[in-house]
Design a protein around this motif. Structure first.
Motif, short mmCIF file in Angstrom:
data_model
loop_
_atom_site.label_atom_id
_atom_site.label_comp_id
_atom_site.label_asym_id
_atom_site.label_seq_id
_atom_site.Cartn_x
_atom_site.Cartn_y
_atom_site.Cartn_z
N ARG A 91 0.55 -1.24 -0.07
CA ARG A 91 0.01 0.05 0.03
C ARG A 91 0.88 1.18 -0.14
O ARG A 91 0.48 2.14 -0.75
N TYR A 92 1.84 1.48 0.87
CA TYR A 92 2.59 2.50 1.24
C TYR A 92 3.40 2.64 -0.37
O TYR A 92 3.44 3.90 -0.81
N LEU A 93 3.94 1.51 -0.95
CA LEU A 93 4.64 1.87 -2.23
C LEU A 93 3.80 2.34 -3.25
O LEU A 93 4.18 3.23 -3.97
N LEU A 94 2.67 1.63 -3.46
CA LEU A 94 1.56 2.31 -4.39
C LEU A 94 1.29 3.75 -4.14
O LEU A 94 1.24 4.42 -5.30
N TYR A 95 1.01 4.05 -2.73
CA TYR A 95 0.71 5.48 -2.52
C TYR A 95 1.84 6.49 -3.09
O TYR A 95 1.54 7.45 -3.66
N ALA A 96 3.02 6.04 -2.65
CA ALA A 96 4.11 6.95 -3.01
C ALA A 96 4.30 7.18 -4.61
O ALA A 96 4.48 8.35 -5.08
N HIS A 97 4.19 6.02 -5.32
CA HIS A 97 4.68 5.80 -6.49
C HIS A 97 3.45 6.02 -7.45
O HIS A 97 3.84 6.33 -8.57
N GLU A 98 2.32 6.25 -7.22
CA GLU A 98 1.15 6.61 -7.79
C GLU A 98 1.47 8.04 -8.02
O GLU A 98 1.12 8.71 -9.29
N GLN A 99 1.84 8.71 -7.09
CA GLN A 99 1.84 10.32 -7.12
C GLN A 99 3.08 10.62 -8.05
O GLN A 99 3.27 11.33 -9.02
N THR A 100 4.37 9.92 -7.75
CA THR A 100 5.49 9.94 -8.47
C THR A 100 5.21 9.80 -10.16
O THR A 100 5.57 10.43 -11.04
N ALA A 101 4.74 8.67 -10.12
CA ALA A 101 4.30 8.10 -11.69
C ALA A 101 3.38 9.34 -12.25
O ALA A 101 3.70 9.81 -13.55
N ASP A 102 2.52 9.82 -11.59
CA ASP A 102 1.69 10.88 -12.26
C ASP A 102 2.85 12.46 -12.59
O ASP A 102 2.50 12.91 -13.43
N GLU A 103 3.66 12.51 -11.59
CA GLU A 103 4.50 13.64 -11.64
C GLU A 103 5.40 13.58 -13.18
O GLU A 103 5.68 14.61 -13.69
N VAL A 104 5.61 12.24 -13.40
CA VAL A 104 6.48 11.87 -14.59
C VAL A 104 5.77 11.94 -15.72
O VAL A 104 6.35 11.69 -16.86
N GLY A 105 4.48 12.13 -15.85
CA GLY A 105 3.72 11.97 -16.82
C GLY A 105 2.88 10.70 -17.55
O GLY A 105 2.19 10.78 -18.36
N LEU A 106 2.87 9.68 -16.37
CA LEU A 106 2.16 8.49 -16.77
C LEU A 106 0.81 8.67 -16.50
O LEU A 106 0.45 9.31 -15.68
N PRO A 107 -0.28 8.31 -17.42
CA PRO A 107 -1.48 8.64 -17.57
C PRO A 107 -2.27 8.12 -16.32
O PRO A 107 -1.84 6.71 -15.98
#
Length: 194
Positions: A91-107
């Motif tokens: 859960r925490y990994l997904l929480y953190a990297h969903e935000q990071t992925a959004d920041e780098v432009g993943l739809p």
């Protein structure tokens, strides 16, 4: 959560230095991700790393090396990381990297599919092969020759090496998070645990 975050004033001077370094680095690189609780203690995988510094501090060095020496496209990296998070349900990994992925432009639709453990449509060739490698390795299988050859063709030998260490380091993080039942900040403990 099965272990409590350690407030900074309870840490040894050496661990306080590690704590402060992590807090500064992650805040700089992933500013939207909550990594400190109300007492200023590190949360996420960092709490366990400070509780078990003999193993946790070297794990941090691996994470730092994987980040500092990154040559793969940031979106390719996030596809691999979210694939690991989705495979382990961390859960925490997904929480953190969903935000990071959004920041780098993943739809957003691709982020959601990866977090749910799926293979989204519309990935670039490099993103798709990163996902395929991560899926094969997180399932405990030997990487098929065809997937390895495709990854080498698209990412090069160095890129495949980086990808494998990236995947492995996030598998470790996912296992730490899941072992200690680390919640998403503000959401409390998991529901439905037995």
């Amino acid at each position: 959560m099965r272990i409590r975050p350690i407030p900074p004033d309870e840490l040894t001077p050496q661990l306080r230095e590690v704590h402060d370094g992590i807090a500064g680095l992650v805040t700089e690189e992933q500013g939207r991700v909550v990594i400190l609780d109300d007492d200023g203690a590190l949360v996420g995988p960092f709490a366990a790393m400070l509780h078990f510094p003999t193993f946790g501090v070297p794990a941090l060095f691996l994470q730092r090396a994987v980040a500092a020496e990154a040559r793969l496209d940031p979106v390719v990296r996030e596809v691999a990381i979210l694939t690991v998070g989705g495979a382990y349900g961390a859960r925490y990994l997904l929480y953190a990297h969903e935000q990071t992925a959004d920041e780098v432009g993943l739809p957003a639709a691709q982020i959601a599919t990866l977090a749910a453990g799926g293979r989204p449509s519309g990935l670039s060739d490099e993103q798709a092969v990163a996902h395929d490698v991560a899926m094969a390795l997180t399932s405990g299988r030997i990487l098929p020759d065809s997937t390895y050859d495709r990854a080498t063709q698209l990412l090069g030998d160095e890129g495949v090496g980086e990808l494998v260490f990236l995947i492995g380091s996030y598998c470790l993080i996912a296992m730490v998070l899941n072992c200690f039942d680390v919640p998403v900040p503000g959401q409390g403990p998991a529901t439905g645990r037995t």
